[in-house]
Design a protein around this motif. Structure first.
Motif, mmCIF file in Angstrom:
data_model
loop_
_atom_site.group_PDB
_atom_site.id
_atom_site.type_symbol
_atom_site.label_atom_id
_atom_site.label_comp_id
_atom_site.label_asym_id
_atom_site.label_seq_id
_atom_site.Cartn_x
_atom_site.Cartn_y
_atom_site.Cartn_z
ATOM 1 N N GLU A 242 -2.344 -103.134 -34.679
ATOM 2 C CA GLU A 242 -1.976 -103.643 -33.651
ATOM 3 C C GLU A 242 -3.028 -103.995 -32.832
ATOM 4 O O GLU A 242 -3.126 -102.983 -31.855
ATOM 5 N N GLY A 243 -3.768 -104.954 -32.769
ATOM 6 C CA GLY A 243 -4.921 -105.259 -31.857
ATOM 7 C C GLY A 243 -4.903 -106.069 -30.591
ATOM 8 O O GLY A 243 -6.084 -106.162 -30.118
ATOM 9 N N ASN A 244 -3.794 -106.616 -30.296
ATOM 10 C CA ASN A 244 -3.731 -107.580 -29.253
ATOM 11 C C ASN A 244 -4.256 -106.857 -27.936
ATOM 12 O O ASN A 244 -4.901 -107.489 -26.976
ATOM 13 N N ASP A 245 -3.962 -105.280 -27.658
ATOM 14 C CA ASP A 245 -4.201 -104.688 -26.723
ATOM 15 C C ASP A 245 -5.623 -103.563 -27.249
ATOM 16 O O ASP A 245 -5.394 -102.715 -28.074
ATOM 17 N N LYS A 246 -6.620 -104.090 -26.607
ATOM 18 C CA LYS A 246 -7.935 -103.338 -27.157
ATOM 19 C C LYS A 246 -7.909 -102.062 -27.046
ATOM 20 O O LYS A 246 -8.308 -101.322 -27.977
ATOM 21 N N LYS A 247 -7.541 -101.559 -25.895
ATOM 22 C CA LYS A 247 -7.669 -100.083 -25.487
ATOM 23 C C LYS A 247 -6.666 -99.397 -26.200
ATOM 24 O O LYS A 247 -6.969 -98.371 -26.795
ATOM 25 N N ARG A 248 -5.529 -99.811 -26.363
ATOM 26 C CA ARG A 248 -4.287 -99.173 -27.259
ATOM 27 C C ARG A 248 -4.832 -99.072 -28.546
ATOM 28 O O ARG A 248 -4.434 -97.958 -29.248
ATOM 29 N N ALA A 249 -5.330 -100.285 -29.120
ATOM 30 C CA ALA A 249 -5.824 -100.349 -30.611
ATOM 31 C C ALA A 249 -6.845 -99.344 -30.880
ATOM 32 O O ALA A 249 -6.718 -98.613 -31.695
ATOM 33 N N ARG A 250 -7.634 -99.027 -29.763
ATOM 34 C CA ARG A 250 -8.890 -98.086 -30.133
ATOM 35 C C ARG A 250 -8.392 -96.541 -30.118
ATOM 36 O O ARG A 250 -8.544 -95.857 -31.046
ATOM 37 N N LEU A 251 -7.408 -96.310 -29.315
ATOM 38 C CA LEU A 251 -6.561 -95.212 -29.404
ATOM 39 C C LEU A 251 -5.900 -94.805 -30.394
ATOM 40 O O LEU A 251 -5.968 -93.760 -31.055
ATOM 41 N N ASN A 252 -4.963 -95.702 -30.556
ATOM 42 C CA ASN A 252 -4.071 -95.479 -31.539
ATOM 43 C C ASN A 252 -4.913 -95.509 -33.099
ATOM 44 O O ASN A 252 -4.387 -94.571 -33.958
ATOM 45 N N CYS A 253 -6.007 -96.167 -33.336
ATOM 46 C CA CYS A 253 -6.552 -96.046 -34.569
ATOM 47 C C CYS A 253 -7.323 -94.527 -34.757
ATOM 48 O O CYS A 253 -7.413 -94.079 -35.695
ATOM 49 N N ILE A 254 -8.106 -94.258 -33.525
ATOM 50 C CA ILE A 254 -8.821 -92.937 -33.770
ATOM 51 C C ILE A 254 -7.789 -91.878 -33.844
ATOM 52 O O ILE A 254 -8.025 -91.029 -34.738
ATOM 53 N N ASP A 255 -6.546 -91.973 -33.218
ATOM 54 C CA ASP A 255 -5.753 -90.759 -33.358
ATOM 55 C C ASP A 255 -5.083 -90.854 -34.911
ATOM 56 O O ASP A 255 -4.757 -89.837 -35.328
ATOM 57 N N HIS A 256 -4.936 -92.077 -35.304
ATOM 58 C CA HIS A 256 -4.436 -92.141 -36.715
ATOM 59 C C HIS A 256 -5.341 -91.647 -37.832
ATOM 60 O O HIS A 256 -4.909 -90.676 -38.477
ATOM 61 N N PHE A 257 -6.509 -92.058 -37.584
ATOM 62 C CA PHE A 257 -7.715 -91.421 -38.446
ATOM 63 C C PHE A 257 -7.744 -89.790 -38.353
ATOM 64 O O PHE A 257 -7.846 -89.376 -39.389
ATOM 65 N N LEU A 258 -7.660 -89.463 -37.136
ATOM 66 C CA LEU A 258 -7.670 -87.871 -37.046
ATOM 67 C C LEU A 258 -6.610 -87.314 -37.586
ATOM 68 O O LEU A 258 -6.666 -86.302 -38.552
ATOM 69 N N SER A 259 -5.470 -87.905 -37.666
ATOM 70 C CA SER A 259 -4.241 -87.359 -38.374
ATOM 71 C C SER A 259 -4.259 -87.374 -39.996
ATOM 72 O O SER A 259 -3.566 -86.638 -40.625
ATOM 73 N N LEU A 260 -5.094 -88.219 -40.641
ATOM 74 C CA LEU A 260 -5.151 -88.179 -42.029
ATOM 75 C C LEU A 260 -5.995 -86.843 -42.506
ATOM 76 O O LEU A 260 -6.091 -86.883 -43.571
ATOM 77 N N MET A 261 -6.877 -86.649 -41.695
ATOM 78 C CA MET A 261 -8.166 -85.395 -41.914
ATOM 79 C C MET A 261 -7.599 -84.233 -41.695
ATOM 80 O O MET A 261 -6.948 -83.696 -40.568
ATOM 81 N N PRO A 262 -7.479 -83.080 -42.778
ATOM 82 C CA PRO A 262 -7.006 -81.964 -42.618
ATOM 83 C C PRO A 262 -8.159 -80.964 -41.952
ATOM 84 O O PRO A 262 -8.539 -79.975 -42.348
#
Length: 310
Positions: free
Chosen positions: A255-275
């Motif tokens: 969800e990208g309407n809020d740029k800052k939250r979108a960046r944080l959420n995306c990076i956090d999710h990406f990290l969660s996918l990597m062991p």
């Protein structure tokens, strides 16, 4: 005396020097954040009205730096374990893909983490197998590649703007699942993000770019046409999700309407996918400088120096 240090830094106690380094890192991020600062009080007021619950700068930047420190650990793990990672960033124009890519790569080694943003295909590339021009940019062992748009151009802009025939689009949809499964079988981790914004938010961001001389270059004729063909892009996106959301490489919507939250959420999710986890590091010891009493530093002509205007 080390010529690379200023007199101030040479006299600065350890804690003060670290504080100054942190402040410099924050300033670097603030420079990037200036992209989001409106040009006038009126535009700032409109932006605040549209995003009343936007994260304050301090909260956002502390979270971002914490996530970026984790990205450094991920980078070390990728190098140590010779992993291969592809991250695809897709979405409507102005949805925030470039912003999150900048924040991911900002503090990482560009020899490990590469950003790929290919221009329109050349005449020769148009005569190749469609995926051919993307293959040379895939990661080797110990690399992460961030695709700022990718082979999914065919399912989006090429399809909507008529640059690809329906037969070519249908062939793409038949091929892409197997292409990505082939990448995964070869040991490449494939992560796909779609940045989603509303019609109204895109219109607002386009208007911001039109009135910002530092951002007008971001608006291409294709971007402007995307406003006219909003619904066609929506249908193309839905078709793309339905036909390319495979188990081996699923889509994740940010969800990208809020740029800052979108960046944080995306990076956090990406990290969660990597062991990823800790990797051994050799202790870094700064060697002593070799001092030669017979060496005399040459005086260089003043015209070689950049003028000190600031």
């Amino acid at each position: 005396m080390n010529d690379d240090l200023t007199p101030e830094s040479q006299e600065m106690p350890g804690r003060d020097w670290l504080a100054a380094e942190l402040a410099d890192a924050l300033d670097e991020e603030y420079e990037l954040e200036l992209e989001d600062v409106a040009l006038s009080a009126e535009i700032a007021r409109i932006y605040k009205d549209r995003h009343p619950d936007a994260l304050d700068r301090a909260t956002y930047m502390h979270a971002l730096i914490r996530l970026q420190s984790e990205l450094i650990k991920l980078q070390d793990w990728v190098v140590h374990n010779r992993q291969k990672v592809v991250v695809i960033f897709e979405g409507r124009d102005s949805a925030g893909k470039g912003g999150v890519i900048k924040r991911i790569a900002q503090r990482l080694n560009p020899r490990v983490v590469r950003t790929v943003a290919l221009p329109a295909p050349t005449e020769r590339e148009r005569g190749q197998w469609y995926f051919q021009r993307y293959v040379p940019h895939l990661p080797a062992a110990g690399e992460i590649v961030l695709f700022d748009r990718s082979w999914y151009n065919r399912a989006g802009v090429e399809r909507v703007m008529g640059f690809a025939t329906e037969d070519q689009v249908e062939e793409f949809f038949r091929d892409v699942p197997e292409f990505e499964r082939m990448l995964v079988r070869s040991g490449i981790k494939v992560v796909k993000y779609w940045f989603s914004i509303t019609d109204e938010e895109q219109q607002f961001r386009f208007l911001m770019r039109i009135h910002d001389p530092m951002k007008q270059w971001k608006l291409s004729p294709m971007d402007l046409q995307s406003r006219v063909r909003w619904e066609q892009y929506t249908k193309a996106k839905e078709d793309m999700f339905e036909r390319t959301n495979i188990h081996e490489a699923p889509w994740y919507i940010v969800e990208g309407n809020d740029k800052k939250r979108a960046r944080l959420n995306c990076i956090d999710h990406f990290l969660s996918l990597m062991p990823y986890g800790p990797v051994p590091h050799e202790e870094i010891v700064l060697p002593d400088r070799v001092f030669n009493p017979d060496y005399e530093r040459a005086t260089l002509p003043p015209e070689l120096y950049v003028p000190s205007k600031y």
